[in-house]
Scaffold this motif. Structure first.
Motif, PDB file in Angstrom:
ATOM      1  N   LEU A 191       0.802  -1.342   0.042  1.00 14.90           N
ATOM      2  CA  LEU A 191       0.083   0.050  -0.011  1.00 14.90           C
ATOM      3  C   LEU A 191       0.715   1.172  -0.005  1.00 14.90           C
ATOM      4  O   LEU A 191       2.046   1.379   0.489  1.00 14.90           O
ATOM      5  N   GLN A 192       0.452   2.183  -0.807  1.00 15.08           N
ATOM      6  CA  GLN A 192       1.058   3.547  -0.556  1.00 15.08           C
ATOM      7  C   GLN A 192      -0.092   4.636  -0.269  1.00 15.08           C
ATOM      8  O   GLN A 192      -1.098   4.408  -0.836  1.00 15.08           O
ATOM      9  N   LYS A 193       0.124   5.597   0.235  1.00 16.66           N
ATOM     10  CA  LYS A 193      -0.674   6.821   0.406  1.00 16.66           C
ATOM     11  C   LYS A 193      -0.366   8.061  -0.538  1.00 16.66           C
ATOM     12  O   LYS A 193       0.742   8.302  -0.864  1.00 16.66           O
ATOM     13  N   ILE A 194      -1.467   8.248  -1.380  1.00 15.87           N
ATOM     14  CA  ILE A 194      -1.406   9.275  -2.330  1.00 15.87           C
ATOM     15  C   ILE A 194      -2.506  10.151  -1.952  1.00 15.87           C
ATOM     16  O   ILE A 194      -3.790  10.137  -2.152  1.00 15.87           O
ATOM     17  N   LYS A 195      -1.739  11.444  -1.796  1.00 18.89           N
ATOM     18  CA  LYS A 195      -2.894  12.601  -1.233  1.00 18.89           C
ATOM     19  C   LYS A 195      -3.780  12.126  -0.002  1.00 18.89           C
ATOM     20  O   LYS A 195      -3.062  11.788   0.953  1.00 18.89           O
ATOM     21  N   ASN A 196      -5.172  11.970  -0.525  1.00 20.84           N
ATOM     22  CA  ASN A 196      -5.833  11.579   0.665  1.00 20.84           C
ATOM     23  C   ASN A 196      -6.482  10.171   0.512  1.00 20.84           C
ATOM     24  O   ASN A 196      -7.407   9.849   1.382  1.00 20.84           O
ATOM     25  N   HIS A 197      -5.810   9.307  -0.078  1.00 18.76           N
ATOM     26  CA  HIS A 197      -6.324   8.010  -0.070  1.00 18.76           C
ATOM     27  C   HIS A 197      -5.194   6.982  -0.135  1.00 18.76           C
ATOM     28  O   HIS A 197      -4.017   7.467  -0.513  1.00 18.76           O
ATOM     29  N   VAL A 198      -5.439   5.738   0.076  1.00 18.66           N
ATOM     30  CA  VAL A 198      -4.585   4.793   0.255  1.00 18.66           C
ATOM     31  C   VAL A 198      -4.800   3.872  -1.040  1.00 18.66           C
ATOM     32  O   VAL A 198      -5.820   3.306  -0.994  1.00 18.66           O
ATOM     33  N   CYS A 199      -3.862   3.588  -1.861  1.00 22.53           N
ATOM     34  CA  CYS A 199      -3.879   2.765  -2.867  1.00 22.53           C
ATOM     35  C   CYS A 199      -2.838   1.532  -2.840  1.00 22.53           C
ATOM     36  O   CYS A 199      -1.910   1.843  -2.490  1.00 22.53           O
ATOM     37  N   PRO A 200      -3.161   0.454  -3.778  1.00 23.24           N
ATOM     38  CA  PRO A 200      -2.305  -0.732  -3.886  1.00 23.24           C
ATOM     39  C   PRO A 200      -1.224  -0.180  -4.708  1.00 23.24           C
ATOM     40  O   PRO A 200      -1.342   0.457  -5.968  1.00 23.24           O
ATOM     41  N   GLU A 201      -0.129  -0.650  -4.442  1.00 26.28           N
ATOM     42  CA  GLU A 201       1.219  -0.819  -5.536  1.00 26.28           C
ATOM     43  C   GLU A 201       1.681  -2.260  -5.715  1.00 26.28           C
ATOM     44  O   GLU A 201       1.472  -3.295  -5.024  1.00 26.28           O
ATOM     45  N   ALA A 202       2.353  -2.513  -6.864  1.00 27.02           N
ATOM     46  CA  ALA A 202       2.612  -3.876  -6.947  1.00 27.02           C
ATOM     47  C   ALA A 202       3.985  -3.955  -7.873  1.00 27.02           C
ATOM     48  O   ALA A 202       4.574  -2.983  -8.077  1.00 27.02           O
ATOM     49  N   LYS A 203       4.691  -5.025  -7.201  1.00 27.69           N
ATOM     50  CA  LYS A 203       5.805  -5.513  -8.083  1.00 27.69           C
ATOM     51  C   LYS A 203       5.753  -6.807  -8.536  1.00 27.69           C
ATOM     52  O   LYS A 203       4.984  -7.534  -7.980  1.00 27.69           O
ATOM     53  N   VAL A 204       6.511  -7.116  -9.606  1.00 25.32           N
ATOM     54  CA  VAL A 204       6.453  -8.362 -10.285  1.00 25.32           C
ATOM     55  C   VAL A 204       8.043  -9.147 -10.314  1.00 25.32           C
ATOM     56  O   VAL A 204       8.922  -8.303 -10.562  1.00 25.32           O
ATOM     57  N   VAL A 205       7.866 -10.320  -9.883  1.00 23.83           N
ATOM     58  CA  VAL A 205       9.141 -10.970  -9.834  1.00 23.83           C
ATOM     59  C   VAL A 205       9.292 -12.327 -10.805  1.00 23.83           C
ATOM     60  O   VAL A 205       8.433 -13.168 -10.643  1.00 23.83           O
ATOM     61  N   ASP A 206      10.311 -12.180 -11.690  1.00 21.93           N
ATOM     62  CA  ASP A 206      10.507 -13.521 -12.603  1.00 21.93           C
ATOM     63  C   ASP A 206      10.936 -14.275 -11.724  1.00 21.93           C
ATOM     64  O   ASP A 206      12.069 -14.435 -11.310  1.00 21.93           O
ATOM     65  N   VAL A 207      10.285 -15.498 -11.564  1.00 28.23           N
ATOM     66  CA  VAL A 207      10.506 -16.612 -10.444  1.00 28.23           C
ATOM     67  C   VAL A 207      11.803 -17.163 -10.953  1.00 28.23           C
ATOM     68  O   VAL A 207      12.609 -17.661 -10.061  1.00 28.23           O
ATOM     69  N   GLN A 208      11.940 -17.432 -12.272  1.00 25.99           N
ATOM     70  CA  GLN A 208      13.100 -18.365 -12.679  1.00 25.99           C
ATOM     71  C   GLN A 208      14.295 -17.449 -12.575  1.00 25.99           C
ATOM     72  O   GLN A 208      15.249 -18.090 -12.294  1.00 25.99           O
ATOM     73  N   TYR A 209      14.529 -16.076 -12.793  1.00 20.45           N
ATOM     74  CA  TYR A 209      15.447 -15.461 -12.804  1.00 20.45           C
ATOM     75  C   TYR A 209      15.847 -14.633 -11.665  1.00 20.45           C
ATOM     76  O   TYR A 209      16.674 -13.980 -11.383  1.00 20.45           O
ATOM     77  N   GLY A 210      14.627 -14.322 -10.785  1.00 22.10           N
ATOM     78  CA  GLY A 210      14.655 -13.506  -9.775  1.00 22.10           C
ATOM     79  C   GLY A 210      14.796 -12.023  -9.923  1.00 22.10           C
ATOM     80  O   GLY A 210      15.070 -11.156  -9.089  1.00 22.10           O
TER      81      GLY A 210
END
Length: 503
Positions: free
Chosen positions: A212-231
């Motif tokens: 979660l990250q806070k942007i102005k007056n609300h909290v929204c999700p953020e995401a990261k993606v990991v290539d499992v094979q190569y890390g």
């Protein structure tokens, strides 16, 4: 061009035999088709009439005299009088020459009406090539079933992922009459998107972690993606206007690598307590789904076959025992059972047709050791045993018939499904909260997370299954952070695509 015509007796009465233009107008007509032919003949200009008279009498026609704006009239005549192949071929050539993005729907309708296969195929290619713009036109939603089939047959379809969404909107416009066609064409498009069966290629697996990250007056999700094979880690692009709260859950609905993946986010402690969001990974689109039956936070959410299930959680005052099932196709929820032990913050994982829930916290906030198993076929829940220790939070990974449980208290436990036995393994080097987990070969990787003081770690952890040994490894990407939940997305190896439309 010379035309060898073979006319029946009735048709002979309808052909102009001399240069008097009134002959065709004054013939005794023998049916609606003849009437349409005469009507079309009367509607064209004098120069075109002269060309038609010459053609019907001699079999010769000047291609330059066939003008594009009178193509419909010429095609009507061709459809009423047999063996006017030369004229029909000229009409097809003129339509293909004049085809562009401004008139592609108009020409597509002509091709459909007069069964011009070559023209229909070219129109389909033109529409699919500009499908992002074409779907905005009302004419797109009015396409016939035959026209939509032509779009799906287009070789351009393989490179246009948004055609599946366009097909869905076309079906929704007249769902009663188009349902059978939609069900057939949908699978054809999905095969184009993912053409190689799983058994013929090695798929790629991506770990998607949400924080979660806070942007102005609300909290929204953020995401990261990991290539499992190569890390390798990537940053994902999410909409900044999507609000979620602490305690939300995530899962991915994808029965096989050849199926399109859908990521779901649900629940939270405040505004999003009953919210359910769907992210179409291929189409890069979000959808607000029907709300859950109960407000939930710190619950478990798993997908089995074509259904999504939510288990346990808290509504702030008490734990929730109901198990709810989400039907994506119907966008509806139903209560299908109850947990034997109401918990929140349990660790969950799918194994075959079963969902296992390990530990969790009771309403007093105390950790428990219970192992609960949900059968997705019978909708029954049973307590199958107890872990060696009370624990909560954390993640699970499956290795064959074994489930490895990594708790937020630092435990590492192996649960053997077929033997229904639990074994304590070497503890994690440090107890982390809100971390992610993925399997790479025979090693379990713990990424991200924070300590009890909510300090981020600058390294990841790696557990060797064979030697029961933990080690510190460099973090796969930027500095670790709290991970609210995670899921896995599979993409066939021959599809050059990373989830969340990353470059």
């Amino acid at each position: 061009m010379m035309l060898q015509r073979q006319q029946n007796g009735n048709n002979n009465n309808n052909i102009v035999n001399n240069n008097n233009s009134s002959n065709m107008e004054n013939q005794n007509m023998n049916g609606p088709a003849d009437m349409r032919a005469v009507s079309a003949y009367l509607s064209i200009n004098p120069q075109c009439k002269k060309a038609m008279q010459e053609y019907l009498c001699t079999g010769n026609i000047n291609e330059n005299s066939v003008r594009y704006e009178h193509i419909r009239e010429y095609l009507t005549i061709c459809s009423s009088i047999p063996n006017l192949r030369d004229l029909k071929n000229i009409c097809v050539k003129k339509l293909c020459q004049n085809l562009n993005k401004r008139n592609m729907f108009e020409i597509f309708d002509l091709a459909d009406e007069f069964d011009l296969c070559e023209v229909s195929a070219k129109c389909a290619n033109e529409i699919v090539d500009s499908i992002e713009r074409a779907i905005l036109f009302p004419k797109f939603l009015g396409l016939s079933i035959a026209q939509m089939e032509a779009l799906v047959r287009s070789p351009m379809c393989k490179n246009k992922l948004c055609l599946r969404d366009a097909l869905y909107q076309w079906w929704q416009c007249d769902s009663d009459k188009r349902s059978d066609a939609y069900n057939d064409l949908k699978h054809t498009i999905e095969s184009n998107l993912f053409p190689v069966p799983k058994k013929q290629c090695e798929d790629r697996s991506y770990l998607v972690t949400f924080s979660l990250q806070k942007i102005k007056n609300h909290v929204c999700p953020e995401a990261k993606v990991v290539d499992v094979q190569y890390g390798k880690e990537y940053s994902a692009n999410l909409k900044k206007n999507i609000e979620m709260d602490h305690g939300f859950a995530a899962c991915c609905l994808q029965q096989d690598v050849s199926e399109p993946p859908y990521v779901f986010l649900s629940g939270g402690v405040q505004k999003s307590s009953r919210k359910m969001l769907e992210y179409d990974v291929i189409m890069n689109k979000w959808r607000v789904c029907s709300q859950m039956k109960n407000p939930r936070s710190f619950h478990a959410m798993e997908a089995v076959e074509d259904r999504v299930y939510v288990f346990g959680g808290s509504n702030g005052n008490r734990n929730i025992s109901q198990i709810s099932e989400f039907n994506r196709k119907r966008n509806s929820w139903s209560v299908v059972g109850k947990l034997k032990w109401s918990v929140h913050s349990a660790m969950s994982i799918v194994h075959g047709d079963f969902v296992f829930l390990f530990g969790g916290k009771n309403e007093n906030g105390d950790c428990v050791s219970v192992i609960q198993m949900f059968d997705s076929k019978t909708k029954m829940v049973e307590i199958v045993g107890y872990l060696p220790v009370e624990c909560s939070g954390g993640r699970c990974v499956t290795v064959g018939n074994s489930i490895y449980i990594l708790s937020e208290q630092g435990h590492c436990i192996k649960y053997c499904v077929d033997k229904n036995e639990s074994t304590m393994l070497a503890n994690q080097p440090e107890a982390r909260r809100k971390f992610g987990v993925y399997l790479q070969g025979t090693e379990i990787h713990v990424t991200g997370g924070v300590d009890s003081q909510r300090n981020s770690s600058c390294y990841d952890l790696k557990y060797s299954i064979g030697s029961d040994v933990w080690a510190e490894v460099p973090h796969t990407g930027s500095k670790g952070q709290e991970i609210s939940d995670q899921c896995f997305v599979m993409i066939p190896r021959d599809i050059q695509y990373i989830p969340f439309n990353l470059p």
